[in-house]
Design an enzyme around this catalytic site. Sequence first.
Site: not given
Length: 195
Positions: A26, A33, A68, A70, A88, A105, A115, A117, A162
């Site tokens: 980032h 990604h 959110c 990855h 989290e 987005y 961002e 993604e 997002w």
Amino acid sequence: MTNDEHVVLVDPAGNAVGTAPKSTVHGTATPLHMAFSSYVFDASGNVLLTRRADHKITWPGVLTNSCCGHPLPGEGLPSAVIRRLSHELSLTVSSVDLLLPRFSYRAVMPDGTVEHELCPVYRALVGEEPSANPEEVGSVLWMPWKEFSDRVLAGELAISPWATEQLPQLVALGPDPLTWPVADPGELPPAVRDL
């Protein structure tokens, strides 16, 4: 999570083209990604909102959807959703459903951080209260889905870019988030379709 965790780089068609350390991805030239967004609901259809921790690289302190993250290389998105909700928010989910398989987005922060993604969207159902990991989450808030969506669409509640883009697509699925139709996993980007 360690700083050498890798993310999956993709081309615009969603094919994997490599990996890169998450800690380096980032910036002002963020490569496209794989990621995911998830919306956690309780049995009454309330949505769990989170405020991002103040030290996050992207959109620190901003109110957003539940979680959110990855996928790791070789990890399926449902598994990534379950892993990140546990990390989290200390949540154990009873189901993970694909809602928006092709959402993507690109957003730019005032400091130029980007961002970028391919970010399929999932619904997760829980029957327990979250416990926020302060490394990731500043605070949590339950809100009735209709109140949340109405306030965001009316411009009364600011949320992450997002989530702002996802919301109209989710509202279009119907008024009750617990009965939204599940999307076809075959519509996911090729990089994560068969994982």
